[in-house]
Design a protein around this motif. Structure first.
Motif, PDB file in Angstrom:
ATOM      1  N   GLY A   1       0.689  -1.037   0.093  1.00  0.00           N
ATOM      2  CA  GLY A   1      -0.020   0.101   0.152  1.00  0.00           C
ATOM      3  C   GLY A   1       0.771   1.343   0.097  1.00  0.00           C
ATOM      4  N   SER A   2       0.375   2.284   0.832  1.00  0.00           N
ATOM      5  CA  SER A   2       0.977   3.523   0.484  1.00  0.00           C
ATOM      6  C   SER A   2       2.541   3.417   1.285  1.00  0.00           C
ATOM      7  CB  SER A   2       0.355   4.662   1.536  1.00  0.00           C
ATOM      8  OG  SER A   2       1.042   5.864   1.593  1.00  0.00           O
ATOM      9  N   PRO A   3       3.525   4.035   0.636  1.00  0.00           N
ATOM     10  CA  PRO A   3       4.955   4.018   1.338  1.00  0.00           C
ATOM     11  C   PRO A   3       4.844   4.971   2.477  1.00  0.00           C
ATOM     12  CG  PRO A   3       4.734   5.237  -0.921  1.00  0.00           C
ATOM     13  CD  PRO A   3       3.629   4.504  -0.674  1.00  0.00           C
ATOM     14  N   ALA A   4       3.923   5.859   2.618  1.00  0.00           N
ATOM     15  CA  ALA A   4       3.762   6.746   3.745  1.00  0.00           C
ATOM     16  C   ALA A   4       3.468   6.096   5.098  1.00  0.00           C
ATOM     17  CB  ALA A   4       3.075   7.912   3.408  1.00  0.00           C
ATOM     18  N   ASN A   5       3.021   4.980   5.291  1.00  0.00           N
ATOM     19  CA  ASN A   5       2.623   4.245   6.358  1.00  0.00           C
ATOM     20  C   ASN A   5       3.679   4.286   7.296  1.00  0.00           C
ATOM     21  OD1 ASN A   5       0.206   3.661   5.184  1.00  0.00           O
ATOM     22  ND2 ASN A   5       0.650   1.683   4.624  1.00  0.00           N
ATOM     23  N   HIS A   6       3.403   4.365   8.598  1.00  0.00           N
ATOM     24  CA  HIS A   6       4.475   4.251   9.627  1.00  0.00           C
ATOM     25  C   HIS A   6       4.656   2.897  10.379  1.00  0.00           C
ATOM     26  CE1 HIS A   6       0.645   4.539  12.275  1.00  0.00           C
ATOM     27  NE2 HIS A   6       1.284   4.351  12.989  1.00  0.00           N
ATOM     28  N   TRP A   7       4.647   1.991   9.351  1.00  0.00           N
ATOM     29  CA  TRP A   7       4.510   0.686   9.675  1.00  0.00           C
ATOM     30  C   TRP A   7       4.773  -0.407   8.683  1.00  0.00           C
ATOM     31  CZ3 TRP A   7      -0.462   2.790   9.349  1.00  0.00           C
ATOM     32  CH2 TRP A   7      -1.102   2.165   8.320  1.00  0.00           C
ATOM     33  N   ILE A   8       5.466  -1.341   8.964  1.00  0.00           N
ATOM     34  CA  ILE A   8       5.638  -2.446   8.021  1.00  0.00           C
ATOM     35  C   ILE A   8       5.358  -3.762   8.447  1.00  0.00           C
ATOM     36  CG2 ILE A   8       7.721  -3.667   6.732  1.00  0.00           C
ATOM     37  CD1 ILE A   8       9.201  -0.921   6.365  1.00  0.00           C
ATOM     38  N   PHE A   9       4.698  -4.549   7.767  1.00  0.00           N
ATOM     39  CA  PHE A   9       4.552  -6.071   8.148  1.00  0.00           C
ATOM     40  C   PHE A   9       5.798  -6.873   7.703  1.00  0.00           C
ATOM     41  CE2 PHE A   9      -0.464  -5.692   7.966  1.00  0.00           C
ATOM     42  CZ  PHE A   9      -0.444  -5.109   9.203  1.00  0.00           C
ATOM     43  N   GLU A  10       5.912  -7.863   8.553  1.00  0.00           N
ATOM     44  CA  GLU A  10       7.038  -8.801   8.231  1.00  0.00           C
ATOM     45  C   GLU A  10       6.686 -10.115   8.608  1.00  0.00           C
ATOM     46  OE1 GLU A  10       9.846  -9.408   6.833  1.00  0.00           O
ATOM     47  OE2 GLU A  10      11.260  -7.752   7.002  1.00  0.00           O
ATOM     48  N   SER A  11       7.461 -10.976   8.115  1.00  0.00           N
ATOM     49  CA  SER A  11       7.254 -12.493   8.299  1.00  0.00           C
ATOM     50  C   SER A  11       5.903 -12.845   7.974  1.00  0.00           C
ATOM     51  CB  SER A  11       7.559 -12.697  10.069  1.00  0.00           C
ATOM     52  OG  SER A  11       7.445 -14.261  10.082  1.00  0.00           O
ATOM     53  N   PRO A  12       5.717 -12.864   6.517  1.00  0.00           N
ATOM     54  CA  PRO A  12       4.314 -13.515   5.863  1.00  0.00           C
ATOM     55  C   PRO A  12       3.782 -14.883   6.497  1.00  0.00           C
ATOM     56  CG  PRO A  12       5.715 -12.362   4.314  1.00  0.00           C
ATOM     57  CD  PRO A  12       6.725 -12.642   5.508  1.00  0.00           C
ATOM     58  N   LEU A  13       2.814 -15.012   6.684  1.00  0.00           N
ATOM     59  CA  LEU A  13       2.253 -16.447   7.028  1.00  0.00           C
ATOM     60  C   LEU A  13       1.293 -17.352   6.016  1.00  0.00           C
ATOM     61  CD1 LEU A  13       2.170 -18.600   9.434  1.00  0.00           C
ATOM     62  CD2 LEU A  13       0.216 -17.180  10.647  1.00  0.00           C
ATOM     63  N   ARG A  14       0.301 -16.612   5.925  1.00  0.00           N
ATOM     64  CA  ARG A  14      -0.570 -17.298   4.848  1.00  0.00           C
ATOM     65  C   ARG A  14      -1.145 -16.262   3.873  1.00  0.00           C
ATOM     66  NH1 ARG A  14      -1.770 -20.095   9.753  1.00  0.00           N
ATOM     67  NH2 ARG A  14      -1.218 -22.427   9.496  1.00  0.00           N
ATOM     68  N   HIS A  15      -1.669 -16.998   2.837  1.00  0.00           N
ATOM     69  CA  HIS A  15      -2.422 -16.008   1.761  1.00  0.00           C
ATOM     70  C   HIS A  15      -3.488 -16.805   1.210  1.00  0.00           C
ATOM     71  CE1 HIS A  15      -2.701 -14.543  -2.685  1.00  0.00           C
ATOM     72  NE2 HIS A  15      -2.819 -13.604  -1.838  1.00  0.00           N
ATOM     73  N   GLY A  16      -4.508 -16.095   0.834  1.00  0.00           N
ATOM     74  CA  GLY A  16      -5.593 -16.569   0.428  1.00  0.00           C
ATOM     75  C   GLY A  16      -7.022 -15.599   0.613  1.00  0.00           C
ATOM     76  N   ASP A  17      -8.138 -15.971   0.075  1.00  0.00           N
ATOM     77  CA  ASP A  17      -9.253 -15.024   0.209  1.00  0.00           C
ATOM     78  C   ASP A  17      -9.964 -15.545   1.505  1.00  0.00           C
ATOM     79  OD1 ASP A  17     -11.803 -17.087   0.197  1.00  0.00           O
ATOM     80  OD2 ASP A  17     -10.414 -18.008  -1.275  1.00  0.00           O
ATOM     81  N   SER A  18     -10.746 -14.367   1.805  1.00  0.00           N
ATOM     82  CA  SER A  18     -11.204 -14.203   3.368  1.00  0.00           C
ATOM     83  C   SER A  18     -12.255 -15.533   3.536  1.00  0.00           C
ATOM     84  CB  SER A  18     -11.967 -13.114   3.321  1.00  0.00           C
ATOM     85  OG  SER A  18     -13.225 -12.771   2.552  1.00  0.00           O
ATOM     86  N   ARG A  19     -12.938 -16.231   2.563  1.00  0.00           N
ATOM     87  CA  ARG A  19     -13.909 -17.102   3.012  1.00  0.00           C
ATOM     88  C   ARG A  19     -13.034 -18.353   3.589  1.00  0.00           C
ATOM     89  NH1 ARG A  19     -15.974 -15.468  -1.856  1.00  0.00           N
ATOM     90  NH2 ARG A  19     -17.926 -14.180  -1.912  1.00  0.00           N
ATOM     91  N   SER A  20     -11.880 -18.714   2.926  1.00  0.00           N
ATOM     92  CA  SER A  20     -11.029 -19.712   3.195  1.00  0.00           C
ATOM     93  C   SER A  20     -10.322 -19.571   4.496  1.00  0.00           C
ATOM     94  CB  SER A  20     -10.224 -20.071   2.137  1.00  0.00           C
ATOM     95  OG  SER A  20      -9.430 -19.248   2.066  1.00  0.00           O
TER      96      SER A  20
END
Length: 823
Positions: free
Chosen positions: A619-638
């Motif tokens: 998203g925006s590079p102006a955010n004051h946070w960064i997420f690290e260590s991805p865990l899972r990826h998928g759609d919200s229903r699953s």
């Protein structure tokens, strides 16, 4: 929050001509033409070979690696021979050194870039026998010249004194806050910080390094290693006791103490001989920014423990009638922190020594000196480490606390609770309170920050020991701030008064006496801030790393005449550090990458981090946070199936997630059939503006079901809320969503009545952790928070204490939120 800093420059002008031997405008250096030719030659060499005197960049980089890795002569020789022979194809290596002899020859030339050590001898008579000592030192004036003539350091040097004013929302601190040590003299006065302390380099060997730091450089430079950082200017003589002090008479012990102080004073006189005259007359130097200045070096801060302070200020020790090196407080008034006592000054102390020397006999002369707490030798600043952490706390209140826990048979329980204390970055996790005799001040400080949350449910109700420890922590936290404003000074004064009050209560209940010099010295702390800047300028913690460095060097010696061998290794480190900066500047000016691989990796830390495995764009590079260590990826229903149907965090996940964006972003429209892509993470880097010094700071927060294979770790946050007070919550999941419109939304899944512990202290905040989970936009998150379990609560309640002593920013936030106004 809107704020700005107003800088008011104070030019004190030049030194009076009466202080100089000649008019500064007419002063000149000898052999100007030779100096200019040498400078042009160095520039020519740097332009073509910035790595000189090494033959190639590869030679220098190998030497740098060998020096920093403390590689042995045998390993270096073997590696270079292999590189010149069987490890490369037909001599294809860019390294021109073939063996250790070539390596040593280049490094010997490289040492000329820095200031080398020399040896001198001192002698004195003890009980009719002449004793001689040899010590190593380097010329401090030559070191000063290497700093002030460096173009890179000249750009960040504080040549003038200055006042800084803080403004926020219409409020202005009219009186300056204290950051850099104030410069009461002319703009080219060079304040120095001296640190010296004995330390173990092995389990049996002690050494006594002396370190100088340049206070006209920013703290980030002077307190680090490398060019501009602290430098070992010598090793103080270790005067060993020739016998058993218990078998000698009191007069003999006094004679040995006098002998030791005489040796110390001789060593200091030799080391600092080169700057003695320049401190009063000055010397004209062309600085690194090509501006001529008359430089006046001088000592502003002396960081010493009381043992060294008594020795080097010629004062008598703790049992003297007047044991304080700063004032004439009497022995029976050391516990009083609100009273003032006559200050020691040079003229009165010299007059006392003169009267003792004119006394008709030695006994009467000695009595005069004892009345002033002095020693007759021709001849300090508040230290947070030795006076607070390793002083009032470690050797007094902590000893009392341990003794009380043992008497109540609660030490084992306290140890168990401390081991369960939540982890936090830069806060040491103490697993064993009882078994270790902690020797470093940082460990004692970490215990001080956490211990009241353990003691409040173990000690009897309304125990005065808890508010006494809390008051000491409050004093320590504010005195340790990176910036001291007028309002913060006023808060410290109140804390000191409160601390003295609770010390009296502890004395009444436990019989603990607070009549010791380090207790009294708290009365001088704010005076030191006014005269010398914030106390972190004077803390001995910045010098503690010197003992580790010396210990590493010692391990590479043959254990005989070790100081001389250590000085060579110190010169090696300085040579490669200075060459690295020259190489860095050369390649940077030519647009090339100036960093070796390890430096480039370090530059990616902070908010230059790159997340390579993330499926969704941040998203925006102006955010004051960064997420690290991805865990899972998928759609919200699953998602509830991916995480397991029994995980309460993800129950009814999809409908709850769809309702949340509708409430937060009314313009977003999507149907149930539309897909929301979701990615979860286990680490959050959170940037915030520190209220301690108004600079950027960072928290690293974990949201992990099995962190480091030690079990679940779900850290807490502080966030903006419509409710009054400080709002906190526990992270249970970090989520990045991509809505059907392609909008990226970063969320946290969180969960967070009044309950009071048996003993309530100033600043006590308790939260109940809720069982429901809700979404929170990361935009509302301020910073991380440490919540410690309240073990005295009922088992059905999930209650937590907010720990405000983790750092200066958190302490100030809670301080202002509760009742105080402290900018």
């Amino acid at each position: 929050m809107d704020f700005d800093l107003d800088f008011e420059e104070n030019y004190n002008g030049s030194a009076p001509l009466s202080q100089c031997d000649e008019d500064p405008g007419e002063m000149s250096t000898e052999n100007d033409s030779d100096t200019a030719d040498l400078g042009r030659l160095k520039n020519m060499l740097s332009a073509s070979r910035p790595y000189a005197p090494w033959n190639s960049l590869a030679d220098f980089e190998y030497t740098e690696m060998a020096v920093q890795g403390v590689m042995s002569k045998k390993i270096i020789d073997k590696q270079l021979r292999k590189l010149a022979d069987s490890w490369t194809n037909e001599g294809g290596s860019k390294i021109t050194m073939h063996n250790f002899r070539d390596y040593k020859r280049s490094l010997d030339k490289g040492r000329t870039l820095g200031v080398n050590f020399s040896q001198r001898t001192v002698a004195a008579e003890l009980w009719g026998e002449q004793k001689t000592y040899t010590f190593c030192f380097r010329d401090p004036w030559q070191w000063i010249l290497s700093l002030v003539t460096d173009p890179g350091l000249a750009r960040v040097s504080e040549w003038q004194s200055r006042q800084l004013f803080y403004c926020e929302n219409g409020h202005t601190e009219r009186k300056p806050y204290y950051d850099y040590p104030p410069n009461p003299h002319m703009h080219c006065w060079l304040p120095l910080h001296i640190w010296l302390d004995k330390g173990l380099v092995t389990s049996h060997v002690k050494m006594f390094p002396i370190v100088l730091r340049a206070l006209w450089l920013p703290s980030e430079i002077r307190n680090a290693s490398g060019n501009g950082g602290g430098v070992i200017v010598g090793f103080m003589v270790m005067v060993l006791d020739p016998g058993n002090s218990e078998e000698r008479t009191e007069r003999q012990n006094y004679g040995f103490a006098q002998f030791k102080r005489e040796i110390y004073q001789q060593v200091l006189e030799i080391i600092f001989e080169s700057i003695w005259r320049k401190a009063s007359t000055g010397e004209l130097v062309e600085c690194g920014d090509t501006v001529d200045r008359v430089l006046y070096p001088g000592f502003l801060i002396e960081s010493l423990d009381f043992e060294e302070a008594w020795n080097f200020t010629c004062c008598r020790a703790g049992r003297a009638k007047h044991p304080c090196p700063r004032c004439l407080v009497s022995q029976d008034m050391l516990h009083c922190l609100q009273k003032s006592f006559p200050a020691r000054n040079s003229s009165e102390m010299r007059a006392a020594i003169d009267r003792s020397r004119r006394a008709p006999n030695a006994t009467q002369g000695e009595k005069i000196l004892m009345d002033f707490g002095l020693h007759d030798i021709v001849a300090m600043t508040y230290d947070l480490v030795h006076f607070d952490e390793s002083g009032k706390w470690a050797h007094h209140l902590w000893v009392l606390t341990l003794d009380l826990l043992k008497r109540l048979s609660l030490l084992t329980k306290a140890t168990e609770l401390m081991a369960e204390f939540p982890r936090w970055r830069n806060l040491k996790h103490i697993n064993d309170l009882a078994a270790k005799d902690f020797s470093d001040g940082q460990t004692h400080l970490d215990i001080l920050k956490c211990i009241i949350y353990i003691l409040c449910e173990l000690l009897p109700a309304k125990s005065p020991l808890i508010p006494c420890i809390r008051a000491l922590l409050q004093c320590r936290m504010v005195l340790g701030l990176k910036v001291m404003t007028q309002s913060r000074k006023e808060v410290v004064e109140r804390f000191i008064k409160n601390y003295e009050h609770w010390c009296k209560k502890v004395f009444e209940e436990h019989g603990k006496s607070f009549r010791f010099p380090k207790q009294h010295f708290l009365a001088h702390a704010l005076e030191d801030v006014r005269l010398k800047g914030v106390l972190r300028n004077a803390t001995t913690r910045t010098g503690e790393g010197t003992h580790q460095e010396v210990s590493q060097h010692f391990q590479q010696t043959n254990m005989r005449n070790a100081e001389a061998q250590i000085t060579v290794r110190d010169e090696d480190q300085e040579a490669v550090a200075r060459t690295r900066l020259i190489v860095y500047d050369f390649f940077k000016s030519n647009g090339d990458n100036p960093c070796p691989d390890d430096m480039e990796a370090e530059s990616l830390e902070g908010f230059g981090r790159r997340i390579l495995k993330s499926k969704l764009a941040p998203g925006s590079p102006a955010n004051h946070w960064i997420f690290e260590s991805p865990l899972r990826h998928g759609d919200s229903r699953s998602y509830k199936y991916l995480h397991g149907g029994n995980n309460p965090v993800y129950r009814a996940f999809d409908p709850r997630l769809r309702d949340f964006p509708h409430a937060q972003f009314p313009a977003e429209y999507f149907t149930y059939e539309d897909t929301i892509m979701v990615e979860t993470f286990q680490c959050l880097y959170l940037s915030y503006q520190s209220r301690e010094d108004w600079r950027n700071a960072e928290d690293i927060l974990r949201c992990n079901s099995n962190w480091n294979k030690e079990g679940p770790r779900y850290d807490c946050i502080m966030f903006n809320s419509d409710e009054p007070g400080v709002a906190c919550a526990r992270l249970r999941s970090l989520i990045r969503c991509r809505l059907p419109s392609s909008r990226i939304v970063n969320l946290a899944v969180v969960n967070i009545s009044k309950w009071r512990p048996k003993t309530v202290w100033d600043g006590c905040l308790v939260y109940e952790e809720g069982k429901e989970f809700s979404f929170l936009l990361l935009d509302y998150v301020i910073r991380g928070a440490l919540l410690a379990p309240a073990h005295g609560a009922r088992s059905t309640q999930q209650l937590r204490y907010l720990v405000d002593g983790v750092d200066g920013d958190m302490f100030l936030r809670i301080l202002n939120a509760i009742e105080h106004v402290c900018y």
